[in-house]
Design a protein around this motif. Structure first.
Motif, short mmCIF file in Angstrom:
data_model
loop_
_atom_site.label_atom_id
_atom_site.label_comp_id
_atom_site.label_asym_id
_atom_site.label_seq_id
_atom_site.Cartn_x
_atom_site.Cartn_y
_atom_site.Cartn_z
N PHE A 161 0.81 -1.29 0.17
CA PHE A 161 0.06 0.03 0.00
C PHE A 161 0.94 1.23 0.16
CE2 PHE A 161 -3.73 -2.36 2.11
CZ PHE A 161 -3.98 -3.15 1.13
N LYS A 162 1.97 1.14 0.61
CA LYS A 162 2.79 2.34 0.72
C LYS A 162 3.43 2.54 -0.64
CE LYS A 162 5.45 5.70 2.21
NZ LYS A 162 5.20 7.27 2.04
N ARG A 163 3.90 1.40 -1.42
CA ARG A 163 4.25 1.65 -2.69
C ARG A 163 3.30 2.21 -3.57
NH1 ARG A 163 6.89 -3.67 -4.54
NH2 ARG A 163 8.14 -2.25 -6.17
N ILE A 164 2.01 1.75 -3.20
CA ILE A 164 0.90 2.48 -4.25
C ILE A 164 0.86 3.85 -3.93
CG2 ILE A 164 -1.71 2.47 -4.62
CD1 ILE A 164 -1.46 -0.77 -4.48
N ILE A 165 0.95 4.38 -2.77
CA ILE A 165 0.85 5.71 -2.43
C ILE A 165 2.09 6.58 -3.01
CG2 ILE A 165 1.21 7.40 -0.50
CD1 ILE A 165 -0.32 5.11 1.38
N ASP A 166 3.08 5.59 -3.01
CA ASP A 166 4.25 6.61 -3.44
C ASP A 166 4.36 6.53 -5.23
OD1 ASP A 166 5.19 7.25 -0.94
OD2 ASP A 166 6.68 5.60 -0.78
N ARG A 167 3.32 5.62 -5.75
CA ARG A 167 3.21 5.35 -7.08
C ARG A 167 4.30 4.48 -7.64
NH1 ARG A 167 -0.64 8.26 -5.36
NH2 ARG A 167 -1.95 9.55 -6.91
N GLU A 168 4.93 3.70 -6.95
CA GLU A 168 5.83 2.69 -7.59
C GLU A 168 5.15 1.60 -8.05
OE1 GLU A 168 8.36 1.74 -3.95
OE2 GLU A 168 8.86 3.76 -3.77
N ILE A 169 4.01 1.42 -7.60
CA ILE A 169 3.18 0.31 -8.20
C ILE A 169 1.88 0.90 -8.69
CG2 ILE A 169 1.73 -1.96 -7.65
CD1 ILE A 169 3.65 -2.44 -5.46
N PRO A 170 1.32 0.55 -9.99
CA PRO A 170 0.08 1.31 -10.53
C PRO A 170 -1.22 0.62 -9.84
CG PRO A 170 0.96 -0.38 -11.99
CD PRO A 170 1.85 -0.28 -10.72
N ALA A 171 -2.17 1.57 -9.58
CA ALA A 171 -3.28 0.98 -8.97
C ALA A 171 -4.49 1.74 -9.92
CB ALA A 171 -3.54 1.17 -7.53
N ALA A 172 -5.75 1.30 -9.90
CA ALA A 172 -6.94 2.14 -10.44
C ALA A 172 -7.31 2.94 -9.35
CB ALA A 172 -7.71 1.08 -11.05
N ILE A 173 -7.07 4.00 -9.41
CA ILE A 173 -7.43 4.92 -8.17
C ILE A 173 -8.77 5.33 -8.47
CG2 ILE A 173 -6.77 7.11 -7.21
CD1 ILE A 173 -3.80 6.29 -7.65
N VAL A 174 -9.58 5.34 -7.58
CA VAL A 174 -10.95 5.87 -7.70
C VAL A 174 -11.09 7.19 -6.56
CG1 VAL A 174 -12.00 3.69 -8.47
CG2 VAL A 174 -12.02 4.72 -5.96
N TYR A 175 -10.21 7.53 -5.77
CA TYR A 175 -10.46 8.79 -5.01
C TYR A 175 -9.03 8.79 -4.23
CZ TYR A 175 -11.86 11.56 -0.89
OH TYR A 175 -11.97 12.80 -0.03
N GLU A 176 -8.73 10.15 -4.24
CA GLU A 176 -7.48 10.50 -3.37
C GLU A 176 -7.81 12.12 -2.90
OE1 GLU A 176 -2.87 11.11 -4.25
OE2 GLU A 176 -4.03 10.91 -5.91
N ASP A 177 -7.14 12.32 -1.86
CA ASP A 177 -7.30 13.63 -1.14
C ASP A 177 -5.80 13.76 -0.56
OD1 ASP A 177 -7.65 12.66 1.63
OD2 ASP A 177 -9.80 13.15 1.40
N ASP A 178 -5.75 14.83 0.23
CA ASP A 178 -4.37 14.87 0.89
C ASP A 178 -4.18 13.72 1.94
OD1 ASP A 178 -3.86 17.05 -0.27
OD2 ASP A 178 -4.42 18.70 1.46
N GLU A 179 -5.10 13.07 2.56
CA GLU A 179 -5.03 11.89 3.80
C GLU A 179 -5.32 10.55 3.27
OE1 GLU A 179 -5.18 13.85 7.96
OE2 GLU A 179 -6.63 15.09 6.69
N VAL A 180 -5.99 10.53 2.19
CA VAL A 180 -6.75 9.30 1.91
C VAL A 180 -6.43 9.00 0.45
CG1 VAL A 180 -8.96 8.04 1.82
CG2 VAL A 180 -8.59 9.70 3.39
N LEU A 181 -6.28 7.67 0.23
CA LEU A 181 -6.29 7.09 -1.15
C LEU A 181 -7.13 5.95 -1.21
CD1 LEU A 181 -4.74 7.35 -3.76
CD2 LEU A 181 -3.07 5.60 -2.85
N ALA A 182 -7.99 5.69 -2.12
CA ALA A 182 -8.82 4.58 -2.52
C ALA A 182 -8.46 3.89 -4.16
CB ALA A 182 -10.20 5.01 -2.29
N PHE A 183 -8.75 2.88 -4.11
CA PHE A 183 -8.34 2.05 -5.29
C PHE A 183 -9.12 0.97 -5.41
CE2 PHE A 183 -4.83 1.54 -2.58
CZ PHE A 183 -4.84 0.14 -2.48
N ASN A 184 -9.19 0.39 -6.70
CA ASN A 184 -9.82 -1.00 -6.82
C ASN A 184 -9.05 -1.99 -6.35
OD1 ASN A 184 -12.27 -0.11 -7.92
ND2 ASN A 184 -11.39 0.05 -9.84
N ASP A 185 -9.59 -3.06 -5.72
CA ASP A 185 -8.93 -4.17 -5.30
C ASP A 185 -8.67 -5.24 -6.42
OD1 ASP A 185 -8.33 -6.94 -4.05
OD2 ASP A 185 -8.98 -6.14 -2.33
N ASN A 186 -7.34 -5.64 -6.56
CA ASN A 186 -6.94 -6.63 -7.66
C ASN A 186 -7.58 -7.79 -7.33
OD1 ASN A 186 -5.43 -4.60 -8.91
ND2 ASN A 186 -3.39 -5.40 -7.79
#
Length: 113
Positions: free
Chosen positions: A6-31
């Motif tokens: 999850f930290k790697r997704i936050i840091d954009r090291e791993i791609p994810a299908a992001i559906v929501y993001e703000d300064d404190e929260v990130l949300a993405f579709n489960d693989n």
């Protein structure tokens, strides 16, 4: 200590299908979705589990739930949905980064298993 997936997704090291993001929260579709809608909602702050949350995390925990509400609306889950937080090994937590599962678009039975 190695970064969680999850930290790697936050840091954009791993791609994810992001559906929501703000300064404190990130949300993405489960693989590995368990329902037609299965979104993972995570804090950007590295917090291993809800059991590790401190009193100073109260506002962040509320923001996670409000993000779930907003994503549920965005995903058209007006017929209902389930929010799951697994905590610790016996609770089924497999990634040591707090995350909420938002599940919907199919009937969800009880008990879950």
């Amino acid at each position: 200590m190695a970064k969680t997936i999850f930290k790697r997704i936050i840091d954009r090291e791993i791609p994810a299908a992001i559906v929501y993001e703000d300064d404190e929260v990130l949300a993405f579709n489960d693989n590995n979705p368990q329902a037609p809608v299965h979104v993972l909602v995570i804090p950007k702050k590295e917090l291993p589990s809800v059991a590790d949350a401190g009193d100073d995390d109260t506002l962040l925990l509320g923001k996670l739930l409000m993000a779930v509400r907003n994503i549920a609306r965005q995903q058209g889950l007006e017929n209902g949905y389930r929010i799951v937080i697994n905590t610790g090994p016996d609770g089924g937590q497999t990634v040591s980064h707090l995350h909420l599962h938002l599940l919907g678009k199919r009937p969800l039975h009880w008990p879950p298993g």
